[in-house]
Design an enzyme around this catalytic site. Structure first.
Site, PDB file in Angstrom:
ATOM      1  CB  SER A 301      44.461 -43.125  93.196  1.00  0.00           C
ATOM      2  OG  SER A 301      43.633 -42.107  93.169  1.00  0.00           O
ATOM      3  CG  ASP A 302      46.030 -41.988  99.569  1.00  0.00           C
ATOM      4  OD1 ASP A 302      44.926 -41.421  99.636  1.00  0.00           O
ATOM      5  OD2 ASP A 302      46.883 -42.525 100.278  1.00  0.00           O
ATOM      6  CD1 TRP A 303      43.470 -35.324  97.561  1.00  0.00           C
ATOM      7  CD2 TRP A 303      41.365 -36.152  98.559  1.00  0.00           C
ATOM      8  NE1 TRP A 303      42.573 -34.359  97.599  1.00  0.00           N
ATOM      9  CE2 TRP A 303      41.506 -34.799  98.257  1.00  0.00           C
ATOM     10  CE3 TRP A 303      40.590 -36.677  99.281  1.00  0.00           C
ATOM     11  CZ2 TRP A 303      40.138 -33.961  98.464  1.00  0.00           C
ATOM     12  CZ3 TRP A 303      39.464 -35.959  99.647  1.00  0.00           C
ATOM     13  CH2 TRP A 303      39.278 -34.759  98.953  1.00  0.00           C
TER      14      TRP A 303
END
Length: 769
Positions: A301-303
């Site tokens: 995932s992105d942050w």
């Protein structure tokens, strides 16, 4: 290691390894060896999975940011203490933003020597355009159109990062974007899917090399999957709403190319697509990427993007977000705390299948095996290697080479450039003339501020000219930092008088204007694309007293500079070029390096043209029906055309094109043409080939880049070039994702930019399958 862990890992390695000691008769020896190596890794993964508890499986899917002073005492309270306990308990599979051999060793040692199974961490970092030594921002590198140079730049970044203990980078960003308002346009390859695909491959191959287990390479990550570059209004994190034709023909091709190049990880996007946040998009992650494309790496995932699905209005709470993401195929959670806190219960409740967790963990372990971390968890951790490589001459030389190749000469009226070597009085004016930090760009997390070569330093190395320096105006008030807004100066003109005086006394003025390094990048969208602050006013004041101006742009996105184009004789697009910025620009300004860059993005006349791109589609009313008539697709107060088109870039010499011929064959068409250097100096030209499919089941753009070649020619040299366009170049994707080449009429265009100079029409009836 404790005795239990030793015995468990010994069981994994010996039992799995013993199954692959014999080769199968009749197989090609090299293919057999590769097949057995892959089979051996898969058996080891299966053996290790069989030993793992549900909690340990979830731990491999959990990624934490660095959370304490790794060379100091362990944290005793708060979130840091909780993360530390998770690390010791085998509930962390990866960490990011831990750099340097000493610090990486400290966390790897805990994972390997204090957890039950001793599974090593994969260490990630944003190595976007260099590590300690900074190369040009990716958009600038893309302007080189030099795939080998881009590949080498990524390889040098990987080598320096790997020497510091990193084994995974969150790059390349392969998002196509048509909107310069979006700050992250600086991190990609521009507006074209063909060029973007070629650059995606170059960067993946550069980062990962030919051997992922080498201590000089890192795993790459294709991001952001998918559509992030099409955020509405160019506003970061915003909603994306595109048709399937745009999705399949513009957004997805660079991702597919990265996958085919062997990229080992993907990162999903912050945005939603068709009303579904990408982190929970089953179609993108499971159906397309993993099933149709057969991707066997893992998706991160992105942050915090999992927890952000609550704000999207898609997930009720953190537990629901973890359920949605896991079922959709997101394999690793970056800093949402969703998986580590919720997945075990979700599996026990039957809302997430343990088999899906096994698939995710298998993918993560596979990459760790491929990196050689199970064979030697400390393979990236060598202080002598770190000292020898980080900041080395080899890395800096590569950064300088890449910086020179990234510069684009936008305008050079009356051959004001190159500057004379002797006898000129040169005024250097602008907020970037002595700036040693902003040229490092936005993603410079491991670099030290003040380490770039400034333009003043680069030009001072040419000692035979008189050089006077005046900042003229400050761009910002106070210091600038990665997480904070740049406070633009809009009042202080105290340096104007001195700058004007210096300009009045000079033969030529070099003005270094543009954006601060932290005015583009993540979270840095702009509603206006002119020169920020008081810079335009300074430029006009200097112009009043000296019209011999060379404008050197420092920026991370296309700018709207129509006034400058109308008044300033020479304009150089220097982007944010990294550590060796000043030397690279000076060498171009003085002619030691003949600029060869070409724009990977269109430059607008005004922000109102956004989004702007060369490969647009015709409307039903594309042309002016009569003088002054309004009923056609246009603005009443602005032209449709860009200020500088995609592919544009000048040289200190001139190139001519001639004799374009099209020959059809069973696999497509073969093009031949002649390119000649008509000038008095050697130069490089990017020869660009475009097509138009005139009639199609799904309408096609007026032009599409389908081939290019970077050609070096001596003065007066002429060369015949050949290009082959096959089904892959002539076809396109239908709205169901299937690829097709339809018979019909095509035009091929050739030239030094998307404003091409030669064209021929041909008909495709059918091609052999």
């Amino acid at each position: 290691m404790n005795i239990l862990k030793n015995s468990l890992l010994l069981l994994v390695l010996v039992t799995a390894g013993s199954c692959s000691s014999k080769s199968e008769g009749g197989m090609d020896q090299k293919a057999s060896k590769s097949t057995h190596l892959n089979q051996e890794v898969e058996r080891k993964i299966d053996s290790l999975l069989s030993l793992m508890t549900l909690e340990e499986k979830v731990g491999q899917m959990n990624q934490y940011n660095g959370f304490w002073d790794l060379t100091g005492p362990a944290p005793k309270e708060g979130d840091a203490a909780k993360k530390y306990d998770h690390l010791k308990s085998g509930l962390v599979g990866s960490m990011l933003n831990v750099t340097g051999v000493e610090e990486v060793r400290s966390v790897q040692k805990i994972a390997v020597e204090e957890t039950r199974l001793g599974i090593p961490l994969i260490i990630g970092f944003d190595v976007i355009h260099g590590f300690r030594t900074i190369s040009p921002i990716p958009l600038a590198e893309s302007a080189s159109w030099d795939l080998e140079a881009i590949k080498n730049s990524a390889a040098m970044a990987a080598k320096e990062a790997a020497a510091s203990g990193i084994n995974w980078t969150f790059a390349p960003m392969v998002d196509i974007s048509r909107d310069a308002r979006w700050g992250r346009v600086m991190e990609g390859a521009g507006e074209d899917p063909y060029l973007g695909s070629k650059i995606a491959v170059a960067r993946v191959e550069g980062f990962q090399g030919s051997d992922l287990a080498s201590p000089y390479t890192v795993a790459a990550c294709a991001k952001h999957f998918a559509g992030y570059g099409f955020a509405e209004g160019g506003r970061d994190y915003n909603t994306v709403d595109v048709g399937t034709s745009t999705l399949y023909n513009t957004i997805l091709p660079p991702f597919k190319a990265a996958k085919e190049a062997g990229v080992r990880t993907f990162m999903n996007a912050f945005n939603e697509l068709n009303g579904i946040p990408a982190t929970a998009d089953r179609f993108l992650q499971r159906e397309l990427l993993k099933d149709q494309w057969n991707f066997d790496g893992f998706v991160v995932s992105d942050w915090g993007s999992m927890i952000e699905m609550q704000a999207h209005g898609y997930a009720r709470d953190r537990k629901h977000a973890a359920e949605l993401a896991a079922n959709a195929g997101s394999d690793m959670d970056m800093e949402s705390y969703a998986y580590v806190n919720e997945l075990v219960d979700l599996v026990k409740q039957g809302k997430v299948q343990e088999s899906d967790l096994d698939d995710s963990v298998r993918r993560i372990l596979r990459v760790k095996f491929e990196l050689g971390l199970f064979e030697d968890p400390y393979k990236y951790l060598n202080e002598e290697r770190e000292d020898a490589i980080v900041g080395s001459k080899e890395i800096n030389d590569a950064a300088l080479d890449m910086a020179r190749k990234s510069i684009v000469l936008l305008k050079n009226k009356n051959n004001l450039l190159p500057l004379k070597r002797k006898g000129q009085k040169v005024a250097l004016i602008g907020p970037f003339v002595s700036d040693k930090t902003s040229p490092l760009g936005s993603w410079r997390l491991a670099a030290e501020d003040g380490t770039a070569i400034s333009l003043a330093e680069g030009m001072a190395s040419y000692e035979d000219n008189t050089l006077r320096v005046s900042e003229g105006v400050k761009l910002s008030n106070g210091s600038n930092s990665f997480p904070m807004e740049v406070k633009v100066n809009s009042k202080d003109r105290s340096g104007f008088d001195e700058a004007v005086k210096v300009a009045k006394e000079a033969d030529v003025v070099v003005m270094a204007l543009g954006e601060d390094g932290f005015q583009s990048g993540e979270g840095r969208s702009r509603a206006e694309l002119g020169l920020p602050g008081l810079q335009q006013e300074l430029l006009e004041e200097v112009y009043k007293v000296n019209k011999n101006i060379v404008l050197v742009l420092h920026n991370g996105r296309p700018l709207a500079i129509e006034w400058a184009d109308q008044h300033i004789p020479a304009i150089v697009e220097a982007w944010q070029l990294g550590t060796q910025s000043g030397h690279a620009i000076a060498q171009v300004l003085y002619g030691d390096y003949n600029p060869s860059g070409k724009l990977p993005v269109s430059f607008p006349r005004s922000v109102g043209q956004m989004p702007l791109y060369y490969n647009y589609k015709n409307t039903g009313r594309p042309t002016l029906p009569g003088e002054g008539v309004v009923f056609w697709s246009h603005y009443i107060d602005e032209e449709n055309t860009p200020l500088y088109p995609f592919g544009h870039g000048l040289s200190y010499t001139e190139f001519t094109y001639d004799t374009l011929k099209v020959n059809k064959h069973t696999d497509g068409v073969q093009l031949t043409l002649t390119v000649k250097n008509n000038g008095e100096v050697a130069g490089k030209e990017v020869v660009q080939v475009y097509i138009r499919d005139h009639f199609a089941t799904v309408t096609r753009p007026v032009k599409e880049l389908k081939a290019f070649e970077l050609v070096s020619l001596a003065p007066g040299e002429e060369r015949q070039l050949q290009f082959n366009l096959t089904k892959n170049e002539l076809g396109y994707y239908l709205n169901d994702g299937s690829f097709i080449l339809e018979p019909g009429d095509f035009t091929v265009f050739v030239g030094g930019s998307s404003d091409t100079v030669l064209e021929e029409t041909f008909t495709i009836e059918a091609l052999d399958e």
